[in-house]
Design an enzyme around this catalytic site. Structure first.
Site, PDB file in Angstrom:
ATOM      1  CG  HIS A 270      -1.804   1.164   1.378  1.00 54.01           C
ATOM      2  ND1 HIS A 270      -3.133   1.133   1.023  1.00 54.01           N
ATOM      3  CD2 HIS A 270      -1.588   2.414   1.843  1.00 54.01           C
ATOM      4  CE1 HIS A 270      -3.681   2.309   1.248  1.00 54.01           C
ATOM      5  NE2 HIS A 270      -2.761   3.116   1.753  1.00 54.01           N
ATOM      6  CD  GLU A 271       1.627   3.572   3.702  1.00 56.26           C
ATOM      7  OE1 GLU A 271       1.844   4.670   3.152  1.00 56.26           O
ATOM      8  OE2 GLU A 271       0.562   3.325   4.324  1.00 56.26           O
ATOM      9  CD  GLU A 300      -5.801   5.312   0.743  1.00 52.85           C
ATOM     10  OE1 GLU A 300      -4.838   6.073   0.977  1.00 52.85           O
ATOM     11  OE2 GLU A 300      -5.993   4.258   1.375  1.00 52.85           O
TER      12      GLU A 300
END
Ligand code: MG
Length: 505
Positions: A270-271, A300
């Site tokens: 995700h990061e 996001e």
């Protein structure tokens, strides 16, 4: 440092020269923030907080300096600006307007209340004492309503707050998206719960891992995905985050609980997605105000794309199965499909950050509905916990046993971030549209993943989204990249297809 190929206009160039002081201040503030969250000795926090307060005031002073404001306004009147130049003026004008509209006494009070409130929230959560936090929440809601009035809005006071995180986003648009989405998710979720394939618990959740080995695995996965380690690093923090210090220095963090490895792995992926967005911005934008990504929702969408569309993909699990075995010996007992099932478990989870791809948006919809209600003064702070519990029970069929599992779980309200939550949903929905467009223009994701070369994906994201920074407003960037605006249908279709197969219906 100003790139004369894209920045031609004399006034805009003057603006950029002056902006360099603000840029440098932002740069060192980011280094300090990263340090605070990773390596700073705990006892240093008091002194550090004072520094952050001073830096924020300094930033405001510099941004609102009459000469700077005048220069930006002059730039606004210039004719024939190119897209880059227009972007610079638009972004600066937005920041200046927002700061200008809020009286200094208000800014000070908001900062004071939220600083205290964060501390009280932490205590309240530990002691399971909502009463302790309630007066602060009441004050924050009152200040947020005031803030909306100062900032101004056309349709709904909540619009003024949303705009902070997602430029131009309207309550009405969220109403439309969420009212379409909600019945589909609830229906799908019920089908999953009633499926014979439904698993309340997966044995992989209890498998313990060596934290150093897990860290090495995360580094290996980042390398596979194409993280440029000469421009970034991976560290450890309580809550995973990404910070762009400069356009060529972007750092991410992950966390290690010692069991249930998917949490660490998926957080890292995700990061990685957030970091790649920042790292693939056009180098010509260095030192300008149009870096850092255009909005929370678009940011996001990049992290969710890599987490959900790549990380939770069966082909990806197959591609990394040998790596998993190397660093996590217990994986020997589980084939790729079993690991895939584990990464995609759907369950009645009360905690938002632990929620699966199917139910995640219900957590956001609940918060959106509540934020809208308190902005409309339709609910009393005393009634909020009950309202929360009733809603989550209605959506997921489970009820929190304490406030930490309910209304006190997230930090956002305590720090005054009202209007932030919906951007998580925008990102989750957009990620599917990104994947579908990419498949149309490049190749099926499964094929790219199986080749273990992610450069076609990275390059496409760079050309369509990343390299533009914040030059175009988010809605325009989305339209340019995807040829359409945000829609829930592709997301619903993706969930139905994927989870229908997984749960056998
Ligand atoms: Mg994120």
């Amino acid at each position: 440092m100003i790139d004369s190929e894209i920045f031609v206009n004399k006034v805009v160039k003057d603006v950029l020269v002056r902006y360099h002081d603000l840029w440098a201040l932002g740069y060192v503030s980011s280094v300090a923030y990263w340090d605070t969250e990773t390596y700073m000795p705990g006892g240093a926090i008091k002194e550090r907080s004072i520094v952050f307060g001073k830096l924020a005031v300094l930033r405001q002073k510099m941004l609102l300096h009459p000469e700077f404001v005048e220069l930006v306004e002059k730039g606004e009147k210039e004719e024939g600006l190119n897209d880059y130049e227009k972007g610079v003026i638009r972004v600066l004008k937005r920041s200046i307007e927002k700061l200008k509209k809020l009286p200094p006494e208000f800014v000070e009070e908001f900062s004071k209340v939220t600083n205290q409130s964060r501390v009280v929230w932490r205590q309240a959560k530990e002691k399971n004492d909502y009463e302790l936090f309630a007066p602060y929440l009441e004050k924050i809601i009152e200040l947020s309503r005031k803030r909306a009035e100062y900032l101004g809005y056309e349709e709904h006071p909540y619009d003024a707050l949303l705009d902070y995180y997602e430029e131009g986003l309207l309550t009405r648009e969220l109403d439309a998206l969420f009212s379409k989405l909600k019945p589909h998710i609830i229906d799908l979720y019920r089908k999953i719960l009633n499926s014979s394939e439904y698993l309340e618990k997966h044995p992989l959740e209890d498998e313990k891992y060596d934290k150093d080995k897990m860290h090495e695995l995360n580094l290996k996965i980042m390398k596979l995905l194409g993280f440029p380690f000469e421009y970034g690093r991976l560290d450890i923090s309580a809550h995973p985050f990404t910070i762009g210090i400069g356009i060529r220095d972007v750092r991410i963090t992950s966390r290690y609980a010692g069991f249930d490895f998917k949490r660490s792995l998926l957080a890292t992926i995700h990061e990685f997605g957030h970091a790649l967005y920042e790292l693939q911005q056009d180098e010509k934008l260095m030192g300008t105000p149009v870096t850092g990504g255009v909005s929370m929702g678009v940011h996001e969408s990049q992290s969710r794309f890599w987490e959900n569309m790549i990380g939770r993909n069966l082909k990806f699990v197959e591609a990394i199965h040998n790596d998993l075995k190397q660093y996590l010996p217990f994986i020997e007992k589980y084939d790729s499909y079993e690991v895939y099932r584990y990464l995609n478990l759907v369950r009645p989870e009360l905690i938002r950050v632990e929620a699966d791809e199917v139910t995640y948006n219900l957590h956001i919809i609940l918060r959106f509905e509540m934020e809208k209600m308190f902005m409309e003064e339709k609910v009393d702070v005393k009634e909020l916990p009950q309202l929360w519990e009733n809603k989550i029970e209605e959506y997921l069929g489970v009820r929190p046993k304490n406030y930490a599992e309910g209304i006190l779980q997230d930090i956002h309200w305590s720090q005054g971030s009202i209007g932030y939550f919906p951007t998580y949903s925008l990102g989750t929905i957009l990620a599917v549209q990104v994947a579908k467009k990419l498949e149309k223009e490049v190749a099926p994701l499964d094929d790219v993943i199986s080749k273990k070369d992610f450069s076609p994906i990275r390059n496409w994201l760079k050309e369509k989204i990343h390299k533009w920074g914040a030059i175009y407003p988010p809605k325009e960037l989305i339209k340019r990249a995807l040829g359409e605006e945000i829609r829930v249908e592709p997301f619903i279709e993706h969930l139905r297809e994927k989870y229908g197969k997984l749960y056998g219906f």
